[in-house]
Scaffold this motif. Structure first.
Motif, PDB file in Angstrom:
ATOM      1  N   PHE A 106       0.818  -1.216   0.000  1.00 50.41           N
ATOM      2  CA  PHE A 106       0.000   0.000   0.000  1.00 50.41           C
ATOM      3  C   PHE A 106       0.847   1.259   0.000  1.00 50.41           C
ATOM      4  O   PHE A 106       1.964   1.278   0.531  1.00 50.41           O
ATOM      5  N   GLY A 107       0.275   2.315  -0.563  1.00 49.92           N
ATOM      6  CA  GLY A 107       0.813   3.646  -0.383  1.00 49.92           C
ATOM      7  C   GLY A 107       0.307   4.241   0.925  1.00 49.92           C
ATOM      8  O   GLY A 107      -0.443   3.594   1.660  1.00 49.92           O
TER       9      GLY A 107
ATOM     10  N   LYS B  38      -1.438  -4.110   9.603  1.00 48.19           N
ATOM     11  CA  LYS B  38      -1.303  -3.110  10.665  1.00 48.19           C
ATOM     12  C   LYS B  38      -1.314  -1.733  10.011  1.00 48.19           C
ATOM     13  O   LYS B  38      -0.660  -1.526   8.983  1.00 48.19           O
ATOM     14  N   GLN B  39      -2.079  -0.808  10.604  1.00 46.82           N
ATOM     15  CA  GLN B  39      -2.105   0.559  10.096  1.00 46.82           C
ATOM     16  C   GLN B  39      -1.770   1.527  11.230  1.00 46.82           C
ATOM     17  O   GLN B  39      -2.628   1.859  12.035  1.00 46.82           O
ATOM     18  N   PRO B  40      -0.541   1.991  11.305  1.00 52.53           N
ATOM     19  CA  PRO B  40      -0.173   2.997  12.317  1.00 52.53           C
ATOM     20  C   PRO B  40      -0.724   4.361  11.913  1.00 52.53           C
ATOM     21  O   PRO B  40      -1.311   4.494  10.837  1.00 52.53           O
ATOM     22  N   ILE B  46       0.579  -2.091   6.578  1.00 52.28           N
ATOM     23  CA  ILE B  46       1.750  -2.957   6.618  1.00 52.28           C
ATOM     24  C   ILE B  46       1.298  -4.404   6.803  1.00 52.28           C
ATOM     25  O   ILE B  46       0.551  -4.703   7.742  1.00 52.28           O
ATOM     26  N   LEU B  47       1.736  -5.274   5.911  1.00 51.24           N
ATOM     27  CA  LEU B  47       1.375  -6.691   6.027  1.00 51.24           C
ATOM     28  C   LEU B  47       2.099  -7.300   7.219  1.00 51.24           C
ATOM     29  O   LEU B  47       3.327  -7.238   7.310  1.00 51.24           O
ATOM     30  N   VAL B  48       1.333  -7.879   8.133  1.00 51.51           N
ATOM     31  CA  VAL B  48       1.900  -8.482   9.343  1.00 51.51           C
ATOM     32  C   VAL B  48       2.134  -9.969   9.146  1.00 51.51           C
ATOM     33  O   VAL B  48       3.210 -10.491   9.441  1.00 51.51           O
ATOM     34  N   ILE B  49       1.110 -10.661   8.631  1.00 52.26           N
ATOM     35  CA  ILE B  49       1.196 -12.102   8.533  1.00 52.26           C
ATOM     36  C   ILE B  49       0.160 -12.605   7.535  1.00 52.26           C
ATOM     37  O   ILE B  49      -0.875 -11.958   7.327  1.00 52.26           O
ATOM     38  N   ARG B  50       0.445 -13.749   6.924  1.00 47.77           N
ATOM     39  CA  ARG B  50      -0.414 -14.321   5.888  1.00 47.77           C
ATOM     40  C   ARG B  50      -0.598 -15.817   6.156  1.00 47.77           C
ATOM     41  O   ARG B  50       0.325 -16.487   6.606  1.00 47.77           O
ATOM     42  N   GLN B  51      -1.792 -16.318   5.822  1.00 49.48           N
ATOM     43  CA  GLN B  51      -2.096 -17.738   6.012  1.00 49.48           C
ATOM     44  C   GLN B  51      -2.791 -18.284   4.775  1.00 49.48           C
ATOM     45  O   GLN B  51      -3.772 -17.689   4.314  1.00 49.48           O
TER      46      GLN B  51
END
Lengths: 115, 113
Positions: A106-107, B38-40, B46-51
Motif C-alpha cells: 500500500f501507499g 497493521k495501520q499505524p 503494513i502486512l503483518v502475517i499471511r495464512q
C-alpha cells in the motif's frame, strides 16, 4: 520505485469541485487497487486494474468516480463534483499478480477533505 | 459475498504482555488466503502475517502468530511480548482467486506502558 507513491498526501477541496488523485505503483507490479477508508472505518474496495485488461469497477460508489491506468504504470482516480461524504483517505495498492497468495503493498494514501 | 468480521473495535494490552485479536469470515470457497495488516497513524498499511487456507500449520512471524480454525472460519492474531510500537489499527483481510482483498472494520490496539 521502492514503494507505492501517492500524491497529494492531503487535499482540501470545495464542494462541487473535481479532484484527481495519483498513484505510482511498484515497478513491475501488474495489479493496482484503489480503496476508500472513511474515518474510523475499514477499507472499501473501489476499483482494480490488471495489466491491459478491462478494470473491475464494481466498487465505485457512483458515476462521479472514475479511474484510469495506462499499461502497468501510474493510475489516476478522479472524483467529479465532490460531495462532503467523499471525505476520506484514498489508498492505492499494487501487487505482483492477481493470484490470491500475494498481499498488497500500500501507499500512504491521500486524505481528501471536502468543505 | 465474502465478509470479514472483527468483533473487537478496541483492545488494550500492557507492554510485554500477550493479546489476541479476533477475526471471523464467511465464505463458501475452500481455497483462499487470509491476512492481518497493521495501520499505524502514518496511514500506511503494513502486512503483518499471511495464512494459506490449505495449510494446517498456523503461520508465525516473530512475535506474531495466528490461530487458524478453518472449520470455524476463524483467524485470530496473537501478539506476544507487546511493544509500544505495536499500537495501531489492525485489519483482518480475506482473498480468493483474483478477487480484491476484503477487509474487516479493524481493531484499534493500545499498548500501555
Amino acid at each position: 520505485g521502492a514503494g507505492v507513491s501517492q500524491s497529494p498526501s492531503n487535499k482540501v477541496t470545495e464542494k462541487g469541485k473535481d479532484v484527481e488523485l495519483r498513484c505510482d505503483p511498484i515497478s513491475g507490479h501488474t495489479a493496482l487497487y484503489w480503496y476508500r477508508q472513511r474515518l474510523g472505518q475499514g477499507l472499501e474496495f473501489l476499483i482494480y486494474f490488471q495489466g491491459n485488461s478491462a478494470p473491475d469497477k464494481s466498487g465505485l460508489p457512483s458515476d462521479r468516480f472514475s479511474a484510469e491506468r495506462t499499461g502497468e504504470s501510474v493510475s489516476t482516480l478522479t472524483i467529479q463534483r465532490t460531495q462532503q461524504e467523499d471525505s476520506a483517505v484514498y489508498l492505492c495498492a499494487s501487487s505482483s499478480n492477481l493470484e490470491g497468495r500475494n498481499g498488497y503493498t500500500f501507499g500512504s494514501g491521500t486524505r481528501l477533505t471536502v468543505v | 459475498a465474502q465478509t470479514v468480521t472483527q468483533s473487537q473495535p478496541e483492545m488494550s494490552v500492557q507492554e510485554a504482555e500477550t493479546v489476541t485479536l479476533s477475526c471471523t469470515y464467511d465464505t463458501s470457497e475452500s481455497d483462499y488466503y487470509l491476512f492481518w495488516y497493521k495501520q499505524p497513524p502514518s496511514r500506511q498499511m503494513i502486512l503483518v502475517i499471511r495464512q494459506e487456507a490449505y495449510k494446517q500449520q498456523n503461520a508465525t512471524e516473530n512475535r506474531f502468530s495466528v490461530n487458524f480454525q478453518k472449520a470455524a472460519k476463524s483467524f485470530s492474531l496473537k501478539i506476544s511480548d507487546s511493544q509500544l510500537g505495536d499500537a495501531a489499527m489492525y485489519f483482518c483481510a480475506y482473498r480468493t482467486g483474483n478477487t480484491p482483498l476484503v477487509f474487516g472494520k479493524g481493531t484499534r490496539l493500545s499498548v500501555i506502558a
